[in-house]
Motif scaffolding. Structure first.
Motif, PDB file in Angstrom:
ATOM      1  N   MET A 252      93.324 -26.335  69.491  1.00 18.16           N
ATOM      2  CA  MET A 252      92.222 -25.326  69.371  1.00 18.16           C
ATOM      3  C   MET A 252      92.456 -24.291  70.796  1.00 18.16           C
ATOM      4  O   MET A 252      91.705 -23.355  70.587  1.00 18.16           O
ATOM      5  CB  MET A 252      90.996 -26.363  69.526  1.00 18.16           C
ATOM      6  CG  MET A 252      90.619 -26.947  68.210  1.00 18.16           C
ATOM      7  SD  MET A 252      89.190 -27.904  68.071  1.00 18.16           S
ATOM      8  CE  MET A 252      88.043 -26.995  69.220  1.00 18.16           C
ATOM      9  N   ALA A 253      93.028 -24.823  71.619  1.00 18.05           N
ATOM     10  CA  ALA A 253      93.204 -23.937  72.778  1.00 18.05           C
ATOM     11  C   ALA A 253      94.142 -22.772  72.604  1.00 18.05           C
ATOM     12  O   ALA A 253      94.165 -21.789  73.246  1.00 18.05           O
ATOM     13  CB  ALA A 253      93.922 -24.698  73.895  1.00 18.05           C
ATOM     14  N   LEU A 254      94.689 -22.703  71.353  1.00 21.39           N
ATOM     15  CA  LEU A 254      95.546 -21.622  70.924  1.00 21.39           C
ATOM     16  C   LEU A 254      94.622 -20.454  70.255  1.00 21.39           C
ATOM     17  O   LEU A 254      95.062 -19.367  70.254  1.00 21.39           O
ATOM     18  CB  LEU A 254      96.532 -22.198  69.805  1.00 21.39           C
ATOM     19  CG  LEU A 254      97.781 -23.012  70.351  1.00 21.39           C
ATOM     20  CD1 LEU A 254      98.419 -23.324  68.961  1.00 21.39           C
ATOM     21  CD2 LEU A 254      98.536 -21.974  71.164  1.00 21.39           C
ATOM     22  N   VAL A 255      93.257 -20.788  69.955  1.00 27.61           N
ATOM     23  CA  VAL A 255      92.399 -19.887  69.411  1.00 27.61           C
ATOM     24  C   VAL A 255      92.142 -18.533  70.175  1.00 27.61           C
ATOM     25  O   VAL A 255      92.429 -17.467  69.645  1.00 27.61           O
ATOM     26  CB  VAL A 255      90.905 -20.559  68.976  1.00 27.61           C
ATOM     27  CG1 VAL A 255      90.196 -19.471  68.577  1.00 27.61           C
ATOM     28  CG2 VAL A 255      91.266 -21.535  68.129  1.00 27.61           C
ATOM     29  N   PRO A 256      91.903 -18.635  71.532  1.00 26.78           N
ATOM     30  CA  PRO A 256      92.031 -17.332  72.059  1.00 26.78           C
ATOM     31  C   PRO A 256      93.198 -16.641  72.346  1.00 26.78           C
ATOM     32  O   PRO A 256      93.025 -15.237  71.943  1.00 26.78           O
ATOM     33  CB  PRO A 256      91.663 -17.647  73.668  1.00 26.78           C
ATOM     34  CG  PRO A 256      91.121 -19.005  73.457  1.00 26.78           C
ATOM     35  CD  PRO A 256      91.706 -19.544  72.265  1.00 26.78           C
TER      36      PRO A 256
ATOM     37  N   ALA B 130      93.237 -12.749  70.245  1.00 28.11           N
ATOM     38  CA  ALA B 130      93.608 -11.554  71.001  1.00 28.11           C
ATOM     39  C   ALA B 130      94.758 -11.005  70.037  1.00 28.11           C
ATOM     40  O   ALA B 130      94.878  -9.816  69.933  1.00 28.11           O
ATOM     41  CB  ALA B 130      94.131 -11.805  72.368  1.00 28.11           C
ATOM     42  N   PHE B 131      95.852 -11.517  69.725  1.00 32.64           N
ATOM     43  CA  PHE B 131      96.945 -11.029  68.906  1.00 32.64           C
ATOM     44  C   PHE B 131      96.384 -10.508  67.572  1.00 32.64           C
ATOM     45  O   PHE B 131      96.898  -9.282  67.516  1.00 32.64           O
ATOM     46  CB  PHE B 131      97.702 -12.281  68.457  1.00 32.64           C
ATOM     47  CG  PHE B 131      99.064 -11.739  68.088  1.00 32.64           C
ATOM     48  CD1 PHE B 131     100.011 -10.786  68.504  1.00 32.64           C
ATOM     49  CD2 PHE B 131      99.044 -11.987  66.649  1.00 32.64           C
ATOM     50  CE1 PHE B 131     100.953 -10.181  67.919  1.00 32.64           C
ATOM     51  CE2 PHE B 131     100.424 -11.579  65.863  1.00 32.64           C
ATOM     52  CZ  PHE B 131     101.069 -10.657  66.597  1.00 32.64           C
ATOM     53  N   LEU B 132      95.678 -11.117  67.117  1.00 32.18           N
ATOM     54  CA  LEU B 132      94.987 -10.614  65.904  1.00 32.18           C
ATOM     55  C   LEU B 132      94.202  -9.413  65.956  1.00 32.18           C
ATOM     56  O   LEU B 132      94.120  -8.234  65.256  1.00 32.18           O
ATOM     57  CB  LEU B 132      94.070 -11.612  64.979  1.00 32.18           C
ATOM     58  CG  LEU B 132      94.794 -12.899  64.420  1.00 32.18           C
ATOM     59  CD1 LEU B 132      93.885 -13.664  63.776  1.00 32.18           C
ATOM     60  CD2 LEU B 132      95.800 -12.017  63.337  1.00 32.18           C
TER      61      LEU B 132
ATOM     62  N   VAL C 110      93.578  -3.584  73.345  1.00 31.67           N
ATOM     63  CA  VAL C 110      94.292  -3.486  74.341  1.00 31.67           C
ATOM     64  C   VAL C 110      94.531  -4.789  74.965  1.00 31.67           C
ATOM     65  O   VAL C 110      93.664  -5.340  75.141  1.00 31.67           O
ATOM     66  CB  VAL C 110      93.861  -2.315  75.383  1.00 31.67           C
ATOM     67  CG1 VAL C 110      95.107  -2.383  76.549  1.00 31.67           C
ATOM     68  CG2 VAL C 110      93.656  -1.174  74.786  1.00 31.67           C
ATOM     69  N   ILE C 111      95.888  -4.901  75.237  1.00 37.62           N
ATOM     70  CA  ILE C 111      96.306  -6.261  75.740  1.00 37.62           C
ATOM     71  C   ILE C 111      96.962  -5.934  77.111  1.00 37.62           C
ATOM     72  O   ILE C 111      98.241  -5.493  76.855  1.00 37.62           O
ATOM     73  CB  ILE C 111      97.080  -7.179  74.991  1.00 37.62           C
ATOM     74  CG1 ILE C 111      96.311  -7.677  73.697  1.00 37.62           C
ATOM     75  CG2 ILE C 111      97.580  -8.482  75.737  1.00 37.62           C
ATOM     76  CD1 ILE C 111      97.037  -8.542  72.612  1.00 37.62           C
TER      77      ILE C 111
ATOM     78  N   MET D 199      98.151 -15.503  78.172  1.00 40.87           N
ATOM     79  CA  MET D 199      98.445 -16.237  77.040  1.00 40.87           C
ATOM     80  C   MET D 199      99.771 -16.780  76.849  1.00 40.87           C
ATOM     81  O   MET D 199      99.911 -17.824  76.481  1.00 40.87           O
ATOM     82  CB  MET D 199      98.447 -15.125  75.732  1.00 40.87           C
ATOM     83  CG  MET D 199      97.086 -14.345  75.576  1.00 40.87           C
ATOM     84  SD  MET D 199      96.956 -13.354  73.981  1.00 40.87           S
ATOM     85  CE  MET D 199      98.275 -12.060  74.406  1.00 40.87           C
ATOM     86  N   VAL D 200     100.899 -16.319  77.493  1.00 38.09           N
ATOM     87  CA  VAL D 200     102.116 -16.911  77.654  1.00 38.09           C
ATOM     88  C   VAL D 200     101.888 -18.318  78.545  1.00 38.09           C
ATOM     89  O   VAL D 200     102.313 -19.368  77.896  1.00 38.09           O
ATOM     90  CB  VAL D 200     103.120 -16.180  78.272  1.00 38.09           C
ATOM     91  CG1 VAL D 200     104.263 -16.915  78.748  1.00 38.09           C
ATOM     92  CG2 VAL D 200     103.288 -14.801  77.474  1.00 38.09           C
ATOM     93  N   ILE D 201     101.263 -18.247  79.235  1.00 39.58           N
ATOM     94  CA  ILE D 201     100.890 -19.524  80.254  1.00 39.58           C
ATOM     95  C   ILE D 201     100.355 -20.395  79.504  1.00 39.58           C
ATOM     96  O   ILE D 201     100.714 -21.719  79.594  1.00 39.58           O
ATOM     97  CB  ILE D 201     100.324 -19.107  81.544  1.00 39.58           C
ATOM     98  CG1 ILE D 201     101.214 -18.238  82.585  1.00 39.58           C
ATOM     99  CG2 ILE D 201      99.728 -20.468  82.323  1.00 39.58           C
ATOM    100  CD1 ILE D 201     100.452 -17.907  83.717  1.00 39.58           C
TER     101      ILE D 201
END
Length: 152
Positions: free
Chosen positions: A104-108, A112-114, A122-123, A131-133
């Motif tokens: 579930m921690a992958l949701v943010p 953001a990617f979507l 803008v990222i 996100m990588v960390i």
């Protein structure tokens, strides 16, 4: 001193509550099943939110909402509270609360990617690094085997 760190304190308390909730629902699901846990949670949640809205708005249900709003509220509630939580509680039984909460921690990062792909959000480099960390941390925890065999 404490006033300047209220955000961090509330974040920590929230993380503790999420952890206790996930472990509690996992244990309850193992005893009575994920479907029963979801039904009981929905009934208790409905009663509590009805009490809160009765005191805060003077009515248990949003009777002042239009039929269009009721349709969207019903769809949202069914998808989120019924289907989504049913799958969540079943995941607690299948893979454990530890791995479920990490996934579930992958949701943010996914959101953001979507947003980047679909609506050109803008990222920044800092956002991307965060996100990588996050993803790296999740992979490390998921790939580490738990020697005791429990999922906590």
């Amino acid at each position: 001193m404490i006033q300047s760190h209220l955000g961090e304190i509330y974040s920590f308390i929230t993380a503790i509550c999420w952890t206790v909730t996930a472990v509690s629902f996992e244990l309850a699901g193992k005893k009575i099943g994920s479907l029963s846990v979801n039904y009981i949670r929905l009934i208790i949640g409905f009663i509590l939110i009805s009490l809160i809205t009765t005191f805060s708005r003077g009515m248990a249900l949003p009777l002042d909402a239009s039929s269009h709003e009721w349709i969207w509220l019903s769809i949202s509630g069914f998808v989120g509270f019924v289907i989504g939580d049913l799958f969540l509680f079943q995941s607690f039984l299948e893979i454990g609360s530890r791995i479920s909460m990490l996934i579930m921690a992958l949701v943010p990062p996914i959101t953001a990617f979507l947003g980047f792909i679909t609506i050109n959000e803008v990222i920044t480099i800092t956002d991307f690094l965060g996100m990588v960390i996050t993803i790296f941390g999740i992979f490390v925890v998921v790939l580490v085997r738990n020697p005791e065999g429990n999922n906590f």
